[in-house]
Scaffold this active site. Structure first.
Site, mmCIF file in Angstrom:
data_model
loop_
_atom_site.group_PDB
_atom_site.id
_atom_site.type_symbol
_atom_site.label_atom_id
_atom_site.label_comp_id
_atom_site.label_asym_id
_atom_site.label_seq_id
_atom_site.Cartn_x
_atom_site.Cartn_y
_atom_site.Cartn_z
ATOM 1 N N CYS A 1 -6.265 1.920 5.750
ATOM 2 C CA CYS A 1 -6.914 0.682 6.168
ATOM 3 C C CYS A 1 -6.378 0.287 7.545
ATOM 4 O O CYS A 1 -5.485 0.950 8.093
ATOM 5 C CB CYS A 1 -6.636 -0.418 5.144
ATOM 6 S SG CYS A 1 -4.902 -0.970 5.127
ATOM 7 N N GLU B 1 0.878 3.887 1.773
ATOM 8 C CA GLU B 1 1.309 4.309 3.106
ATOM 9 C C GLU B 1 2.442 3.437 3.639
ATOM 10 O O GLU B 1 3.387 3.941 4.231
ATOM 11 C CB GLU B 1 0.140 4.241 4.105
ATOM 12 C CG GLU B 1 -1.076 5.026 3.698
ATOM 13 C CD GLU B 1 -2.134 4.203 2.982
ATOM 14 O OE1 GLU B 1 -3.322 4.429 3.247
ATOM 15 O OE2 GLU B 1 -1.764 3.328 2.162
ATOM 16 N N CYS C 1 -2.477 -0.336 7.537
ATOM 17 C CA CYS C 1 -1.684 0.898 7.455
ATOM 18 C C CYS C 1 -1.827 1.739 8.717
ATOM 19 O O CYS C 1 -0.847 2.296 9.214
ATOM 20 C CB CYS C 1 -2.078 1.696 6.218
ATOM 21 S SG CYS C 1 -1.666 0.838 4.667
ATOM 22 N N HIS D 1 0.853 -1.186 0.000
ATOM 23 C CA HIS D 1 0.000 0.000 0.000
ATOM 24 C C HIS D 1 0.890 1.239 0.000
ATOM 25 O O HIS D 1 2.018 1.210 0.511
ATOM 26 C CB HIS D 1 -0.881 0.034 1.248
ATOM 27 C CG HIS D 1 -1.958 -0.998 1.258
ATOM 28 N ND1 HIS D 1 -3.076 -0.861 2.043
ATOM 29 C CD2 HIS D 1 -2.101 -2.177 0.594
ATOM 30 C CE1 HIS D 1 -3.868 -1.912 1.871
ATOM 31 N NE2 HIS D 1 -3.285 -2.725 0.998
#
Length: 153
Positions: free
Chosen positions: A82, A54, A85, A52
């Site tokens: 999410c 992040e 993260c 992801h």
């Protein structure tokens, strides 16, 4: 430089995810007015569920800082994080997150759940949300509209 300047950079990063057919989400880690980490979704490119935007920005920032504690860092992200993260942000002791648009399906920064400020955890992340939300949401909507037009998702 203000939050809007850095969010513009995160939005530019998000566009790069499209090259790999991934959801356009971007993130920039900033400390003392300098970008020390950045990323965009690479789940499809890397075939990695943890790739992801992040997570990639946090990893890069930790390498630059030379420590897992990201003291003094602000993370700018185009989408609410999410649970994975958000958990990484808490564990990294991230002081501040600025995100553009909320994620009503999987957001862990206040919409579905709030890991970032959970009272039982040992750290709470300051959260500012809504900056350039329309632009970030438009990027994501356009991506999924394209997939639907192609008969994919």
């Amino acid at each position: 430089m203000d939050d809007a300047f850095w969010m513009e950079q995160a939005l530019e990063k998000a566009e790069k995810a499209l090259t790999f057919g991934d959801v356009p989400i971007g993130a920039i880690a900033v400390r003392d007015g300098v970008v020390i980490g950045g990323g965009y979704n690479r789940r499809e490119a890397d075939q990695d569920p943890t790739a992801h935007a992040e997570m990639l920005a946090l990893r890069e920032a930790a390498k630059v800082v030379g420590h897992w504690r990201l003291e003094g860092v602000t993370l700018y992200c185009t989408l609410e994080p999410c649970a994975m993260c958000a958990g990484a942000m808490v564990l990294a002791r991230l002081p501040r997150l600025v995100y553009a648009t909320s994620d009503p399906k999987a957001g862990a920064g206040g919409s579905v759940m709030n890991i970032l400020q959970h009272p039982q955890l040992n750290h709470r992340v300051e959260v500012d949300s809504g900056l350039m939300a329309d632009e970030a949401a438009a990027q994501i909507r356009a991506f999924f509209a394209m997939l639907r037009a192609q008969g994919q998702k």
